[in-house]
Enzyme design. Structure first.
Site, PDB file in Angstrom:
ATOM      1  N   HIS A 113       0.834  -1.205   0.000  1.00 12.81           N
ATOM      2  CA  HIS A 113       0.000   0.000   0.000  1.00 12.81           C
ATOM      3  C   HIS A 113       0.860   1.243   0.000  1.00 12.81           C
ATOM      4  O   HIS A 113       1.957   1.258   0.559  1.00 12.81           O
ATOM      5  CB  HIS A 113      -0.963   0.024   1.201  1.00 12.81           C
ATOM      6  N   HIS A 162       0.667   5.278   1.043  1.00 13.04           N
ATOM      7  CA  HIS A 162      -0.049   6.326   1.758  1.00 13.04           C
ATOM      8  C   HIS A 162       0.073   7.621   0.945  1.00 13.04           C
ATOM      9  O   HIS A 162       1.181   7.978   0.522  1.00 13.04           O
ATOM     10  CB  HIS A 162       0.592   6.609   3.117  1.00 13.04           C
TER      11      HIS A 162
HETATM   12  P1  AMP Z   1       1.631   0.623   7.417  1.00 11.33           P
HETATM   13  O1  AMP Z   1       2.089   1.009   8.795  1.00 11.33           O
HETATM   14  O2  AMP Z   1       2.375   1.327   6.316  1.00 11.33           O
HETATM   15  O3  AMP Z   1       1.551  -0.880   7.235  1.00 11.33           O
HETATM   16  O4  AMP Z   1       0.168   1.219   7.287  1.00 11.33           O
HETATM   17  C1  AMP Z   1      -0.992   0.508   7.540  1.00 11.33           C
HETATM   18  C2  AMP Z   1      -2.061   1.532   7.659  1.00 11.33           C
HETATM   19  O5  AMP Z   1      -3.306   0.880   7.493  1.00 11.33           O
HETATM   20  C3  AMP Z   1      -2.111   2.272   8.989  1.00 11.33           C
HETATM   21  O6  AMP Z   1      -1.913   3.657   8.766  1.00 11.33           O
HETATM   22  C4  AMP Z   1      -3.502   1.951   9.538  1.00 11.33           C
HETATM   23  O7  AMP Z   1      -4.111   3.048  10.169  1.00 11.33           O
HETATM   24  C5  AMP Z   1      -4.246   1.550   8.275  1.00 11.33           C
HETATM   25  N1  AMP Z   1      -5.351   0.618   8.475  1.00 11.33           N
HETATM   26  C6  AMP Z   1      -5.351  -0.559   9.176  1.00 11.33           C
HETATM   27  N2  AMP Z   1      -6.561  -1.154   9.102  1.00 11.33           N
HETATM   28  C7  AMP Z   1      -7.338  -0.342   8.342  1.00 11.33           C
HETATM   29  C8  AMP Z   1      -8.697  -0.391   7.917  1.00 11.33           C
HETATM   30  N3  AMP Z   1      -9.501  -1.412   8.253  1.00 11.33           N
HETATM   31  N4  AMP Z   1      -9.176   0.622   7.151  1.00 11.33           N
HETATM   32  C9  AMP Z   1      -8.370   1.660   6.808  1.00 11.33           C
HETATM   33  N5  AMP Z   1      -7.083   1.765   7.179  1.00 11.33           N
HETATM   34  C10 AMP Z   1      -6.568   0.787   7.941  1.00 11.33           C
END
Ligand code: AMP
Ligand code: ZN
Length: 140
Positions: A100, A102
């Site tokens: 993903h 951001h």
């Molecule tokens: P990372 O730390 O780069 O793996 O980012 C994962 C991101 O996913 C975090 O910023 C979380 O807040 C976000 N996240 C986790 N679960 C969900 C969800 N169900 N819907 C939207 N965002 C999510």
């Protein structure tokens, strides 16, 4: 689809999301714990754990969507800029092991805090209604 993957569960409709954009290759939705208003995640529909697990073609397709979605977010919110954040591996802060990107909108004079705000569902819902777009909506 990976059973233990929350982003695959979102793709599958088992977990709800605040959708911003979708096409054949990617889904984009608001981060549930945003660093800034409009903080959006762009994920491929195919489960790959990170950049190194992705083939170049998929990665190029996802990045082209990241560009298009970022432009839309900046224009819609009148942001002054944006950060792209992309974590690979636990040591780098990756917490969801489905590739993903951001997109974090930025405003002049507002420092970026890496402490996520506690997701306010009403605020996220209003933001998603503002940002949601589809292909052909004037965004190239
Ligand atoms: P990372 O730390 O780069 O793996 O980012 C994962 C991101 O996913 C975090 O910023 C979380 O807040 C976000 N996240 C986790 N679960 C969900 C969800 N169900 N819907 C939207 N965002 C999510
Ligand atoms: Zn997944």
């Amino acid at each position: 689809m990976r059973n233990d993957c929350v982003f695959c569960a979102i793709l599958d409709g088992e977990v709800p999301c605040f959708k911003v954009y979708e096409d054949d290759t990617v889904l984009a939705y608001l981060d549930i714990n945003p660093f800034a208003d409009g903080h959006t995640l762009v994920i491929p529909k195919k489960h790959v754990t990170g950049i190194l697990a992705s083939d170049d073609e998929l990665l190029a397709q996802v990045v082209s969507r990241v560009k298009k979605i970022a432009r839309h977010i900046v224009e819609t919110l009148g942001a002054d800029g944006f950060n792209i954040l992309q974590n690979n591996g636990e040591a780098a802060g990756q917490s969801v092991f489905h590739l993903h990107f951001h997109i974090i909108p930025r405003r002049k004079g507002e420092p970026l805090s890496f402490t996520p705000a506690k997701g306010d569902l009403g605020r996220l819902e209003r933001m998603a209604a503002r940002l949601h777009f589809e292909d052909g909506a004037g965004v190239l």
